[in-house]
Design a protein around this motif. Structure first.
Motif, PDB file in Angstrom:
ATOM      1  N   PRO A   1       5.305  28.682   7.898  1.00  0.00           N
ATOM      2  CA  PRO A   1       4.236  27.839   8.459  1.00  0.00           C
ATOM      3  C   PRO A   1       3.065  27.640   7.494  1.00  0.00           C
ATOM      4  O   PRO A   1       2.348  26.646   7.588  1.00  0.00           O
ATOM      5  N   ASN A   2       2.867  28.585   6.566  1.00  0.00           N
ATOM      6  CA  ASN A   2       1.720  28.438   5.662  1.00  0.00           C
ATOM      7  C   ASN A   2       2.074  27.813   4.319  1.00  0.00           C
ATOM      8  O   ASN A   2       1.242  27.757   3.418  1.00  0.00           O
ATOM      9  N   TYR A   3       3.314  27.368   4.194  1.00  0.00           N
ATOM     10  CA  TYR A   3       3.723  26.794   2.901  1.00  0.00           C
ATOM     11  C   TYR A   3       2.950  25.506   2.637  1.00  0.00           C
ATOM     12  O   TYR A   3       2.722  24.691   3.528  1.00  0.00           O
ATOM     13  N   ASP A   4       2.567  25.339   1.397  1.00  0.00           N
ATOM     14  CA  ASP A   4       1.710  24.226   1.016  1.00  0.00           C
ATOM     15  C   ASP A   4       2.553  22.983   0.658  1.00  0.00           C
ATOM     16  O   ASP A   4       2.789  22.701  -0.513  1.00  0.00           O
ATOM     17  N   PHE A   5       2.994  22.266   1.689  1.00  0.00           N
ATOM     18  CA  PHE A   5       3.767  21.045   1.433  1.00  0.00           C
ATOM     19  C   PHE A   5       2.843  19.952   0.898  1.00  0.00           C
ATOM     20  O   PHE A   5       1.621  20.025   1.058  1.00  0.00           O
ATOM     21  N   LEU A   6       3.437  18.924   0.303  1.00  0.00           N
ATOM     22  CA  LEU A   6       2.636  17.830  -0.243  1.00  0.00           C
ATOM     23  C   LEU A   6       1.896  17.104   0.872  1.00  0.00           C
ATOM     24  O   LEU A   6       2.465  16.847   1.941  1.00  0.00           O
ATOM     25  N   LYS A   7       0.632  16.757   0.602  1.00  0.00           N
ATOM     26  CA  LYS A   7      -0.141  15.980   1.583  1.00  0.00           C
ATOM     27  C   LYS A   7       0.239  14.512   1.428  1.00  0.00           C
ATOM     28  O   LYS A   7       0.722  14.091   0.376  1.00  0.00           O
ATOM     29  N   LYS A   8      -0.075  13.741   2.478  1.00  0.00           N
ATOM     30  CA  LYS A   8       0.386  12.345   2.507  1.00  0.00           C
ATOM     31  C   LYS A   8      -0.070  11.554   1.273  1.00  0.00           C
ATOM     32  O   LYS A   8       0.717  10.818   0.672  1.00  0.00           O
ATOM     33  N   ASN A   9      -1.323  11.739   0.881  1.00  0.00           N
ATOM     34  CA  ASN A   9      -1.826  10.930  -0.247  1.00  0.00           C
ATOM     35  C   ASN A   9      -1.239  11.358  -1.599  1.00  0.00           C
ATOM     36  O   ASN A   9      -1.407  10.683  -2.609  1.00  0.00           O
ATOM     37  N   MET A  10      -0.541  12.508  -1.584  1.00  0.00           N
ATOM     38  CA  MET A  10       0.099  12.953  -2.830  1.00  0.00           C
ATOM     39  C   MET A  10       1.474  12.315  -3.000  1.00  0.00           C
ATOM     40  O   MET A  10       2.029  12.279  -4.105  1.00  0.00           O
ATOM     41  N   LEU A  11       2.044  11.857  -1.891  1.00  0.00           N
ATOM     42  CA  LEU A  11       3.380  11.240  -1.958  1.00  0.00           C
ATOM     43  C   LEU A  11       3.278   9.845  -2.540  1.00  0.00           C
ATOM     44  O   LEU A  11       2.319   9.109  -2.265  1.00  0.00           O
ATOM     45  N   LEU A  12       4.275   9.447  -3.311  1.00  0.00           N
ATOM     46  CA  LEU A  12       4.328   8.051  -3.728  1.00  0.00           C
ATOM     47  C   LEU A  12       4.487   7.200  -2.477  1.00  0.00           C
ATOM     48  O   LEU A  12       5.267   7.539  -1.578  1.00  0.00           O
ATOM     49  N   SER A  13       3.758   6.112  -2.410  1.00  0.00           N
ATOM     50  CA  SER A  13       3.934   5.191  -1.282  1.00  0.00           C
ATOM     51  C   SER A  13       5.221   4.395  -1.504  1.00  0.00           C
ATOM     52  O   SER A  13       5.775   4.394  -2.612  1.00  0.00           O
ATOM     53  N   PHE A  14       5.687   3.690  -0.469  1.00  0.00           N
ATOM     54  CA  PHE A  14       6.887   2.862  -0.626  1.00  0.00           C
ATOM     55  C   PHE A  14       6.667   1.808  -1.717  1.00  0.00           C
ATOM     56  O   PHE A  14       7.559   1.510  -2.495  1.00  0.00           O
ATOM     57  N   GLU A  15       5.446   1.262  -1.770  1.00  0.00           N
ATOM     58  CA  GLU A  15       5.151   0.232  -2.788  1.00  0.00           C
ATOM     59  C   GLU A  15       5.243   0.830  -4.189  1.00  0.00           C
ATOM     60  O   GLU A  15       5.756   0.197  -5.111  1.00  0.00           O
ATOM     61  N   GLU A  16       4.744   2.070  -4.329  1.00  0.00           N
ATOM     62  CA  GLU A  16       4.802   2.712  -5.658  1.00  0.00           C
ATOM     63  C   GLU A  16       6.251   3.026  -6.057  1.00  0.00           C
ATOM     64  O   GLU A  16       6.645   2.832  -7.212  1.00  0.00           O
ATOM     65  N   ILE A  17       7.032   3.493  -5.081  1.00  0.00           N
ATOM     66  CA  ILE A  17       8.444   3.792  -5.377  1.00  0.00           C
ATOM     67  C   ILE A  17       9.163   2.500  -5.778  1.00  0.00           C
ATOM     68  O   ILE A  17       9.904   2.451  -6.765  1.00  0.00           O
ATOM     69  N   TYR A  18       8.895   1.444  -5.019  1.00  0.00           N
ATOM     70  CA  TYR A  18       9.534   0.152  -5.306  1.00  0.00           C
ATOM     71  C   TYR A  18       9.182  -0.313  -6.716  1.00  0.00           C
ATOM     72  O   TYR A  18      10.045  -0.716  -7.497  1.00  0.00           O
ATOM     73  N   ARG A  19       7.906  -0.216  -7.032  1.00  0.00           N
ATOM     74  CA  ARG A  19       7.467  -0.685  -8.340  1.00  0.00           C
ATOM     75  C   ARG A  19       8.145   0.106  -9.468  1.00  0.00           C
ATOM     76  O   ARG A  19       8.618  -0.466 -10.454  1.00  0.00           O
ATOM     77  N   LEU A  20       8.205   1.426  -9.298  1.00  0.00           N
ATOM     78  CA  LEU A  20       8.864   2.239 -10.329  1.00  0.00           C
ATOM     79  C   LEU A  20      10.352   1.893 -10.428  1.00  0.00           C
ATOM     80  O   LEU A  20      10.908   1.814 -11.529  1.00  0.00           O
ATOM     81  N   ALA A  21      10.984   1.670  -9.282  1.00  0.00           N
ATOM     82  CA  ALA A  21      12.416   1.333  -9.307  1.00  0.00           C
ATOM     83  C   ALA A  21      12.643   0.019 -10.061  1.00  0.00           C
ATOM     84  O   ALA A  21      13.595  -0.102 -10.834  1.00  0.00           O
ATOM     85  N   VAL A  22      11.752  -0.932  -9.869  1.00  0.00           N
ATOM     86  CA  VAL A  22      11.866  -2.215 -10.587  1.00  0.00           C
ATOM     87  C   VAL A  22      11.725  -1.964 -12.094  1.00  0.00           C
ATOM     88  O   VAL A  22      12.507  -2.467 -12.905  1.00  0.00           O
ATOM     89  N   VAL A  23      10.750  -1.142 -12.466  1.00  0.00           N
ATOM     90  CA  VAL A  23      10.550  -0.861 -13.891  1.00  0.00           C
ATOM     91  C   VAL A  23      11.784  -0.129 -14.471  1.00  0.00           C
ATOM     92  O   VAL A  23      12.269  -0.463 -15.547  1.00  0.00           O
TER      93      VAL A  23
END
Ligand code: SAM
Ligand code: SF4
Ligand code: SF4
Length: 335
Positions: A37-59
């Motif tokens: 329960p205390n594990y430090d998972f990534l916070k939402k703003n640390m995750l790549l957004s769908f737009e960022e993932i898409y952009r990287l995939a295009v590149v």
């Protein structure tokens, strides 16, 4: 448009982890005592957004000519609205194959939407058909039936299906033959994976590995198999078929028969780090430049640079002496 690394291996395959969270706690991947329960998972703003993932995939597509993308995690279906991302990736010109690795538990809910969004195939992980053992392995009291329902849902949706089974000596090696028989009857390719020393938390010992050779012997003893040619260079599973049939199985022998010389996979973590090896201790940050207004040409240069400097061959060099003490966790880059 090939980019070759220092060992002349081209970049062919992009694996994208969309979350570091999971609804299972498989003891070899996210042991519950560490990922508690205390594990430090990534916070939402640390995750790549769908737009960022898409952009990287295009590149990636434009820079290296990749045609295949695999979505993974953690458990990828824990990421909200995943079909939207699949639809975005499927719209990229030249991306011919989108696959996903999943524990299957949420497929009854999402299989249809994923297929409609453009997902082609799923690899579903299942290590045993024995309920008691499965619950012990997944650490979350999930029954075998839940995963089998997921497999059925994927089939109904028309997705391609493969099954992954991690084999651990003394834990589930007695399940090799029952799993082979079951999935042969079902008509799905089953792939046996040697238990690997990924991450730092599973307490891996060479002794716990049930080697490829022994897996073959077990199956041969009941249903004789023969090797068949790989589908393409860099395929990680060695392929076999039951003699006299076209029914296939695969073995992924990262420990006892390494395949680094043809390894052409890049791995993007959920927080936007690029890893050039499953056993890397360090990733290369792509999120930083992305969020600092780097152009597509800048990103292409960064990716080309990272890949051309790659010389990883961890599995070929693996010995007690080279065992790294700080490796990226499997749940961050998804296998
Ligand atoms: N949660 C999804 C799943 O389980 O399929 C996707 C991510 S999981 C990290 C990807 C694959 O890695 C699974 O097939 C899992 O069984 C495998 N895996 C995890 N830890 C492993 C280990 N230590 N050795 C071998 N395979 C492992
Ligand atoms: Fe979750 Fe997959 Fe790791 Fe199991 S192997 S804990 S299902 S990410
Ligand atoms: Fe590729 Fe690294 Fe695995 Fe070798 S050890 S096959 S370089 S991911």
């Amino acid at each position: 448009m090939d980019i070759n690394d220092r060992l002349r291996r081209p970049l062919r395959d992009l694996r994208i982890s969309v979350t570091d969270r999971c609804n299972f706690r498989c003891h070899y991947c996210m042991p519950a005592d560490i990922f508690g329960p205390n594990y430090d998972f990534l916070k939402k703003n640390m995750l790549l957004s769908f737009e960022e993932i898409y952009r990287l995939a295009v590149v990636f597509r434009k820079t290296s000519g990749i045609k295949k993308i695999r979505i993974t995690g953690g458990e990828p279906l824990m990421r909200k609205d995943l079909p939207i991302l699949i639809e975005m990736l499927a719209s990229i010109d030249g991306i011919e194959d989108i696959a996903m690795t999943t524990n299957g538990s949420l497929l009854p809910k999402y299989a249809k939407a994923l297929k409609e969004a453009g997902l082609h195939r799923v690899t579903i992980s299942l290590d045993t058909l024995d309920n008691r053992r499965f619950k012990k392995i997944n650490g979350r009291d999930v029954s075998v039936d839940t995963v089998l329902k997921g497999i059925d849902a994927a089939e109904e949706a028309g997705l391609g299906i493969k099954i992954n089974m991690v084999v651990q000596k003394g834990i589930n090696d007695s399940d090799i033959v029952p799993m082979a028989e079951f999935f042969r009857k079902k008509g799905h390719v089953l792939r046996f994976i040697e238990y690997m020393d990924v991450g730092n938390s599973n307490g891996w010992k060479l002794d716990d590995v049930f080697p490829k050779k022994a897996i073959i012997e077990r199956i041969n003893g009941v249903m004789p198999i023969e090797p068949i040619d790989p589908n393409y260079t860099g395929e990680v599973a060695t392929r076999y078929r039951y003699k006299g049939t076209d029914e296939e199985i695969g073995i992924i022998s990262s420990v006892t028969d390494a395949f680094c010389s043809t390894c052409n996979r890049s791995r993007l973590s959920a927080e936007g780090k690029l890893y050039t090896c499953l056993f890397a201790s360090k990733g290369h940050d792509l999120r930083g430049p992305l969020r600092n207004d780097a152009s597509d040409a800048d990103m292409a240069k960064i990716i080309t640079n990272i890949w051309s400097n790659r010389n990883d061959r961890y599995s070929e060099e693996r010995t007690e002496h080279t065992k790294r003490s700080s490796k990226i966790e499997m749940s961050h880059i998804g296998g």
